[in-house]
Design a protein around this motif. Structure first.
Motif, PDB file in Angstrom:
ATOM      1  N   GLY A  26      -6.226   9.024  -3.792  1.00 43.38           N
ATOM      2  CA  GLY A  26      -6.056   8.989  -2.767  1.00 43.38           C
ATOM      3  C   GLY A  26      -6.276   7.389  -2.134  1.00 43.38           C
ATOM      4  N   ASP A  27      -7.069   6.858  -3.116  1.00 43.16           N
ATOM      5  CA  ASP A  27      -7.288   5.306  -2.520  1.00 43.16           C
ATOM      6  C   ASP A  27      -5.964   4.632  -2.650  1.00 43.16           C
ATOM      7  N   ASN A  28      -5.164   4.643  -3.592  1.00 42.75           N
ATOM      8  CA  ASN A  28      -4.069   3.986  -3.624  1.00 42.75           C
ATOM      9  C   ASN A  28      -2.647   4.546  -3.375  1.00 42.75           C
ATOM     10  N   VAL A  29      -2.663   5.643  -2.995  1.00 44.04           N
ATOM     11  CA  VAL A  29      -1.394   6.637  -2.377  1.00 44.04           C
ATOM     12  C   VAL A  29      -1.414   6.871  -1.006  1.00 44.04           C
ATOM     13  N   ARG A  30      -2.499   7.331  -0.430  1.00 44.71           N
ATOM     14  CA  ARG A  30      -2.618   7.843   0.975  1.00 44.71           C
ATOM     15  C   ARG A  30      -2.528   6.578   1.979  1.00 44.71           C
ATOM     16  N   HIS A  31      -2.750   5.357   1.561  1.00 47.41           N
ATOM     17  CA  HIS A  31      -2.868   4.108   2.403  1.00 47.41           C
ATOM     18  C   HIS A  31      -1.525   3.329   1.915  1.00 47.41           C
ATOM     19  N   GLY A  32      -0.650   3.876   1.079  1.00 45.04           N
ATOM     20  CA  GLY A  32       0.475   2.980   0.672  1.00 45.04           C
ATOM     21  C   GLY A  32       1.767   3.974   0.660  1.00 45.04           C
ATOM     22  N   LEU A  33       2.068   4.559  -0.495  1.00 42.97           N
ATOM     23  CA  LEU A  33       3.502   5.302  -0.383  1.00 42.97           C
ATOM     24  C   LEU A  33       3.263   6.544   0.452  1.00 42.97           C
ATOM     25  N   ASN A  34       2.302   7.037   0.587  1.00 37.16           N
ATOM     26  CA  ASN A  34       2.348   8.389   1.611  1.00 37.16           C
ATOM     27  C   ASN A  34       1.660   8.016   3.077  1.00 37.16           C
ATOM     28  N   LYS A  35       1.504   6.823   3.305  1.00 34.47           N
ATOM     29  CA  LYS A  35       0.820   6.504   4.511  1.00 34.47           C
ATOM     30  C   LYS A  35       1.426   7.138   5.704  1.00 34.47           C
ATOM     31  N   ASP A  36       2.634   7.683   5.732  1.00 31.78           N
ATOM     32  CA  ASP A  36       3.310   8.099   6.866  1.00 31.78           C
ATOM     33  C   ASP A  36       3.066   9.622   7.049  1.00 31.78           C
ATOM     34  N   LEU A  37       2.344  10.045   5.866  1.00 30.41           N
ATOM     35  CA  LEU A  37       2.224  11.635   5.892  1.00 30.41           C
ATOM     36  C   LEU A  37       0.777  12.085   6.405  1.00 30.41           C
ATOM     37  N   GLY A  38       0.860  13.153   7.252  1.00 33.04           N
ATOM     38  CA  GLY A  38      -0.301  13.650   7.654  1.00 33.04           C
ATOM     39  C   GLY A  38      -0.953  14.868   6.922  1.00 33.04           C
ATOM     40  N   PHE A  39      -1.645  16.024   7.543  1.00 36.27           N
ATOM     41  CA  PHE A  39      -2.045  16.988   6.654  1.00 36.27           C
ATOM     42  C   PHE A  39      -1.613  18.272   7.144  1.00 36.27           C
ATOM     43  N   ASN A  40      -0.428  18.437   7.911  1.00 35.22           N
ATOM     44  CA  ASN A  40       0.121  19.769   8.131  1.00 35.22           C
ATOM     45  C   ASN A  40       0.787  20.317   6.931  1.00 35.22           C
ATOM     46  N   PHE A  86      21.302   7.707   4.491  1.00 37.89           N
ATOM     47  CA  PHE A  86      21.558   6.395   4.738  1.00 37.89           C
ATOM     48  C   PHE A  86      21.731   5.830   6.131  1.00 37.89           C
ATOM     49  N   ASN A  87      21.253   6.492   6.905  1.00 39.58           N
ATOM     50  CA  ASN A  87      21.034   5.937   8.312  1.00 39.58           C
ATOM     51  C   ASN A  87      19.959   4.768   8.359  1.00 39.58           C
ATOM     52  N   ASP A  88      19.801   4.114   9.506  1.00 34.19           N
ATOM     53  CA  ASP A  88      19.066   3.025   9.546  1.00 34.19           C
ATOM     54  C   ASP A  88      17.521   3.332   9.013  1.00 34.19           C
ATOM     55  N   GLN A  89      17.069   4.338   9.770  1.00 36.81           N
ATOM     56  CA  GLN A  89      15.611   4.895   9.267  1.00 36.81           C
ATOM     57  C   GLN A  89      15.338   5.359   7.840  1.00 36.81           C
ATOM     58  N   ASP A  90      16.619   5.844   7.466  1.00 41.28           N
ATOM     59  CA  ASP A  90      16.177   6.280   5.989  1.00 41.28           C
ATOM     60  C   ASP A  90      16.217   5.274   5.079  1.00 41.28           C
ATOM     61  N   ARG A  91      17.250   4.223   5.148  1.00 40.80           N
ATOM     62  CA  ARG A  91      17.647   3.005   4.521  1.00 40.80           C
ATOM     63  C   ARG A  91      15.982   2.129   4.580  1.00 40.80           C
ATOM     64  N   LYS A  92      15.638   2.115   5.530  1.00 43.57           N
ATOM     65  CA  LYS A  92      14.157   1.498   5.760  1.00 43.57           C
ATOM     66  C   LYS A  92      12.919   2.150   4.928  1.00 43.57           C
ATOM     67  N   GLU A  93      13.175   3.407   5.213  1.00 49.55           N
ATOM     68  CA  GLU A  93      12.035   4.171   4.409  1.00 49.55           C
ATOM     69  C   GLU A  93      12.279   4.179   2.864  1.00 49.55           C
ATOM     70  N   ASN A  94      13.432   4.149   2.497  1.00 44.04           N
ATOM     71  CA  ASN A  94      13.956   3.960   1.113  1.00 44.04           C
ATOM     72  C   ASN A  94      13.367   2.724   0.611  1.00 44.04           C
ATOM     73  N   ILE A  95      13.465   1.573   1.194  1.00 38.40           N
ATOM     74  CA  ILE A  95      12.953   0.258   0.704  1.00 38.40           C
ATOM     75  C   ILE A  95      11.524   0.290   0.686  1.00 38.40           C
TER      76      ILE A  95
END
Lengths: 208, 208
Positions: free
Chosen positions: A67-81, B80-89
């Protein structure tokens, strides 16, 4: 490429892909994914880091995803649903797969309560490269520990869908290893994981 | 932990986090992110793999993130839309950051046409750990090569928002390195990257 030739005469020019096999040869050990699963407070992350420390001392290349290095980075856009929890595990699995390919012994420490998602993770890896480790600890013990105060918040209704309280934990039926983290010390628990890695010849020969 | 003690008397028990610094010490080289950017067909991936092969031969720990291992895995849900390209990077940056933390010299090979997204990637890494490498090649040359047939499809309107044709490429203003992949051979291009790594003391001393 004069400079390269001058300074590194041992470097032969040829363009080819550095494969996992070549990395493992250089590292002198195989890579593998150690997938720790269990209730919040069952000791997954503590055990994963303890195992990593042992492996580091043995000269192996390791990394812990938690959680320490993933939840605030790669997966920071994800919630808990449900959907986000599933995507959380999917991305962790894919990140672990990249690490595996990079020759790194990758330890993941997430509750990962659902059998289907753990099976999805397993299915991404080559056969035998996914080792599921169930950190077993009775709910009441985890709840008594409540290191992060999460169980109290879940009981108070502040956290929805909390595993063990308001959301199920589907215990692994046939994990590669089941460790009773309540009965065993941290040292004993780590030793069980190391022993399994020896059995599977993941550790280099000099240490076997 | 009797078994561990018996078989590995050099292992001292202490629980601590294996840090990036400790990994770099063991690897005997620093980790860094080499971010290759440029038009489709400018040679990013080819150059990244060529550099990786050289680094492997020098004994370094490396990994290439590119379309082959990211688009069908971690980012397979993205279009490949703008939002997805941004999330890709964004995800690629976060994955690179994990690799960096794992002590691995991480090479990324994506068009990454927008300055803002490259700056976002840079901002995630500790200062000095992000090296932007612009693979410069005139559009007409890339289009003539058209290795994957993508430019033709873009000109025919089959692919929307194709960088250089129907979507802008924002060239880096001050990249750490700009390589004219049209004027230089692959060997010469790779040598430039290696030379930069020497200057920055990323390569271990024995090879400097």
């Amino acid at each position: 490429m004069s400079e390269l030739s001058d300074k590194s005469s041992n470097v032969v020019w040829h363009q080819s892909t550095v494969s996992r096999t070549r990395r493992e040869e250089k590292n002198q050990h195989k890579s593998v994914v150690l997938w720790f699963t269990g209730l919040s407070g069952s000791g997954k992350s503590t055990l994963a880091h303890a195992v990593e420390d042992q492996l580091y001392q043995l000269g192996l290349h390791t990394f812990v995803l938690d959680g320490d290095n993933v939840r605030h980075g790669l997966n920071k856009d994800l919630g808990f649903n449900d959907q986000d929890r599933k995507e959380n595990i999917r991305r962790i699995s894919e990140a672990a797969k990249l690490m595996l390919e990079a020759g790194v012994i990758t330890l993941t420490a997430f509750i990962s309560p659902f059998k289907e998602e753990r099976e999805m993770a397993r299915s991404l890896m080559p056969h035998g490269d996914f080792i599921e480790i169930h950190c077993f600890c009775p709910l009441e013990v985890c709840e008594t520990r409540d290191v992060k105060g999460l169980y109290k918040r879940a009981r108070d209704g502040e956290i929805k869908d909390f595993t063990g309280i308001s959301s199920p934990y589907e215990a692994p039926v046939k994990p590669e290893l089941k460790i009773d983290t309540n009965a065993l010390s941290l040292e004993e628990s780590a030793a069980q994981v190391i022993a399994l890695l020896r059995e599977r010849n993941i550790l280099p020969e000099k240490n076997n």
